[in-house]
Design a protein around this motif. Structure first.
Motif, PDB file in Angstrom:
ATOM      1  N   ILE A 197      15.067  -6.812  13.314  1.00 54.97           N
ATOM      2  CA  ILE A 197      14.289  -8.040  13.123  1.00 54.97           C
ATOM      3  C   ILE A 197      13.599  -8.469  14.405  1.00 54.97           C
ATOM      4  N   SER A 198      14.272  -8.313  15.534  1.00 51.81           N
ATOM      5  CA  SER A 198      13.660  -8.593  16.825  1.00 51.81           C
ATOM      6  C   SER A 198      14.299  -7.701  17.866  1.00 51.81           C
ATOM      7  N   GLY A 199      13.538  -7.428  18.922  1.00 45.36           N
ATOM      8  CA  GLY A 199      14.059  -6.596  19.995  1.00 45.36           C
ATOM      9  C   GLY A 199      13.575  -5.158  19.907  1.00 45.36           C
ATOM     10  N   LYS A 200      14.075  -4.346  20.834  1.00 46.02           N
ATOM     11  CA  LYS A 200      13.666  -2.958  20.948  1.00 46.02           C
ATOM     12  C   LYS A 200      14.910  -2.087  21.120  1.00 46.02           C
ATOM     13  N   ALA A 201      14.883  -0.900  20.515  1.00 51.46           N
ATOM     14  CA  ALA A 201      16.060  -0.022  20.552  1.00 51.46           C
ATOM     15  C   ALA A 201      15.627   1.425  20.739  1.00 51.46           C
ATOM     16  N   LYS A 202      16.567   2.249  21.180  1.00 55.60           N
ATOM     17  CA  LYS A 202      16.328   3.690  21.258  1.00 55.60           C
ATOM     18  C   LYS A 202      17.350   4.402  20.386  1.00 55.60           C
ATOM     19  N   VAL A 203      16.919   5.517  19.788  1.00 57.10           N
ATOM     20  CA  VAL A 203      17.799   6.349  18.966  1.00 57.10           C
ATOM     21  C   VAL A 203      18.118   7.591  19.781  1.00 57.10           C
ATOM     22  N   VAL A 204      19.402   7.879  19.952  1.00 58.02           N
ATOM     23  CA  VAL A 204      19.829   8.980  20.820  1.00 58.02           C
ATOM     24  C   VAL A 204      20.796   9.895  20.078  1.00 58.02           C
ATOM     25  N   SER A 205      20.898  11.141  20.575  1.00 60.11           N
ATOM     26  CA  SER A 205      21.819  12.112  19.993  1.00 60.11           C
ATOM     27  C   SER A 205      22.495  12.892  21.113  1.00 60.11           C
ATOM     28  N   ARG A 206      23.766  13.188  20.939  1.00 58.84           N
ATOM     29  CA  ARG A 206      24.498  13.973  21.926  1.00 58.84           C
ATOM     30  C   ARG A 206      24.047  15.423  21.908  1.00 58.84           C
ATOM     31  N   TYR A 207      23.869  16.024  23.099  1.00 58.45           N
ATOM     32  CA  TYR A 207      23.613  17.460  23.169  1.00 58.45           C
ATOM     33  C   TYR A 207      24.700  18.193  23.934  1.00 58.45           C
ATOM     34  N   ASP A 208      25.620  17.447  24.543  1.00 55.24           N
ATOM     35  CA  ASP A 208      26.876  18.007  25.036  1.00 55.24           C
ATOM     36  C   ASP A 208      27.873  16.865  25.125  1.00 55.24           C
ATOM     37  N   LYS A 209      29.018  17.120  25.684  1.00 47.42           N
ATOM     38  CA  LYS A 209      30.093  16.134  25.654  1.00 47.42           C
ATOM     39  C   LYS A 209      29.731  14.829  26.352  1.00 47.42           C
ATOM     40  N   ASN A 210      28.935  14.917  27.421  1.00 47.90           N
ATOM     41  CA  ASN A 210      28.707  13.737  28.260  1.00 47.90           C
ATOM     42  C   ASN A 210      27.262  13.242  28.278  1.00 47.90           C
ATOM     43  N   ASN A 211      26.357  13.929  27.602  1.00 50.45           N
ATOM     44  CA  ASN A 211      24.947  13.569  27.718  1.00 50.45           C
ATOM     45  C   ASN A 211      24.295  13.384  26.347  1.00 50.45           C
ATOM     46  N   GLU A 212      23.264  12.523  26.341  1.00 50.36           N
ATOM     47  CA  GLU A 212      22.519  12.237  25.122  1.00 50.36           C
ATOM     48  C   GLU A 212      21.028  12.396  25.379  1.00 50.36           C
ATOM     49  N   ARG A 213      20.289  12.764  24.351  1.00 45.57           N
ATOM     50  CA  ARG A 213      18.843  12.872  24.430  1.00 45.57           C
ATOM     51  C   ARG A 213      18.215  11.774  23.575  1.00 45.57           C
ATOM     52  N   ILE A 214      17.196  11.103  24.125  1.00 43.59           N
ATOM     53  CA  ILE A 214      16.482  10.069  23.379  1.00 43.59           C
ATOM     54  C   ILE A 214      15.545  10.746  22.379  1.00 43.59           C
ATOM     55  N   LEU A 215      15.678  10.405  21.112  1.00 41.84           N
ATOM     56  CA  LEU A 215      14.884  11.017  20.047  1.00 41.84           C
ATOM     57  C   LEU A 215      13.675  10.181  19.655  1.00 41.84           C
ATOM     58  N   ARG A 216      13.846   8.873  19.589  1.00 42.10           N
ATOM     59  CA  ARG A 216      12.737   8.013  19.205  1.00 42.10           C
ATOM     60  C   ARG A 216      13.003   6.586  19.654  1.00 42.10           C
TER      61      ARG A 216
END
Length: 239
Positions: free
Chosen positions: A64-83
Motif C-alpha cells: 500500500i505504501s513504501g518500497k521493497a525488494k524481492v530477494v532469493s538465496r543463492y548460497d547459505k549466506n548470500n541473497e540476490r535481488i530479483l526485483r
C-alpha cells in the motif's frame, strides 16, 4: 516538514484510496465484505522481512505504501535481488502453486501492506474473471521484464548492467516529487553491485563512467538522471 500525525494521516489516506480502488475495480461487489473480513493490515520497518523464503505460503501481500525488494538465496549466506516493488504491487504471488514462499521480500523503506489469505485470494481469482485476467497480465508483464533483465545481465558488460539498474529504479519508483531528475529512491551501492552481479568497486567505477558520459549525476548517495532517453538506449544496447 510533516509532523508524525500528518505522516500517519498521509499513509492512512493512501491505504484508503488504494483499497477503495483496487478490488472493487476487478471484483464484484458481493466479494468486498468477505475481503474486508479476512484482510489484515501490517506495517514493516526498514530492513524488516515481509515474508521469508521457505516460510509457509499462507497468503499474498498488497503493498500500500513504501518500497521493497524481492530477494532469493543463492548460497547459505548470500541473497540476490530479483526485483523491486513499489506501492500498488503484489508480493508473494509467485508462490501460489507452492506450499512455501520461493523468495523473500524485504522493506527498503517503511512499508504498509494488506495481507490476503491464499484461500480467499484463489477464490477471488476463480469467481471474478476480470481479476483473473488482471493477474494473468500481471504475471505476463513481470515474466517479460524478468526475462529482459536476465538477458541483459548475461550479455551486457558491467557499465550497461548498471545503466539498466538505474532504469529499473526509474520504472519501479519514479522520480522525486519536487526534484524532477532525482530518483525517488536510490539503492545503496552494495545492492546495485548485487543486482549487477559484480563487485562493489566495479559498480562504483561504472557509476562514475555513466557520470562522465553526462547521463547521470552522483550526489552523495543519490542519483540524478540527466538524460533518461540516452540512458535507456545505452541499457538496451548489445555489448
Amino acid at each position: 516538514m510533516n509532523t508524525k500525525d500528518e505522516r500517519v494521516k498521509n499513509i492512512n489516506s493512501k491505504k484508503s484510496v488504494f483499497w477503495e480502488l483496487f478490488f472493487p475495480k476487478y471484483c464484484s461487489s458481493e466479494w468486498i465484505p468477505l475481503i474486508n473480513l479476512y484482510k489484515r493490515n501490517q506495517s514493516f520497518k526498514v530492513g524488516e522481512r515481509i515474508f521469508n523464503e521457505g516460510d509457509v505460503m499462507d497468503g499474498v501481500y498488497l503493498l500500500i505504501s513504501g518500497k521493497a525488494k524481492v530477494v532469493s538465496r543463492y548460497d547459505k549466506n548470500n541473497e540476490r535481488i530479483l526485483r523491486l516493488a513499489a506501492e500498488g504491487k503484489i508480493l508473494g504471488h509467485r508462490a501460489m502453486a507452492h506450499p512455501n514462499f520461493t523468495v523473500s521480500a524485504v522493506a527498503l523503506t517503511e512499508c504498509t501492506t494488506i495481507f490476503i489469505p491464499i484461500e480467499i485470494f484463489l477464490k477471488l481469482i476463480k469467481a471474478n474473471p476480470e481479476f483473473g485476467m488482471f493477474m494473468i497480465n500481471f504475471f505476463a508483464t513481470e515474466l517479460h521484464e524478468s526475462e529482459e533483465r536476465m538477458k541483459n545481465m548475461i550479455h551486457h558488460d558491467v557499465k550497461l548492467r548498471v545503466a539498466d539498474i538505474i532504469i529499473m529504479l526509474v520504472d519501479a519508483f519514479g522520480y522525486h516529487e519536487t526534484e524532477k531528475t532525482k530518483l525517488s529512491f536510490t539503492l545503496c551501492r552494495k545492492d546495485i553491485a548485487n543486482i549487477a552481479g559484480t563487485t562493489y568497486e566495479t559498480a562504483i567505477r561504472s557509476l562514475f563512467q555513466l557520470q562522465e558520459m553526462n547521463l547521470i549525476e552522483l550526489d552523495k548517495k543519490t542519483i540524478l538522471v540527466k538524460k533518461e532517453a540516452e540512458l535507456r538506449e545505452l541499457a538496451s544496447q548489445k555489448s
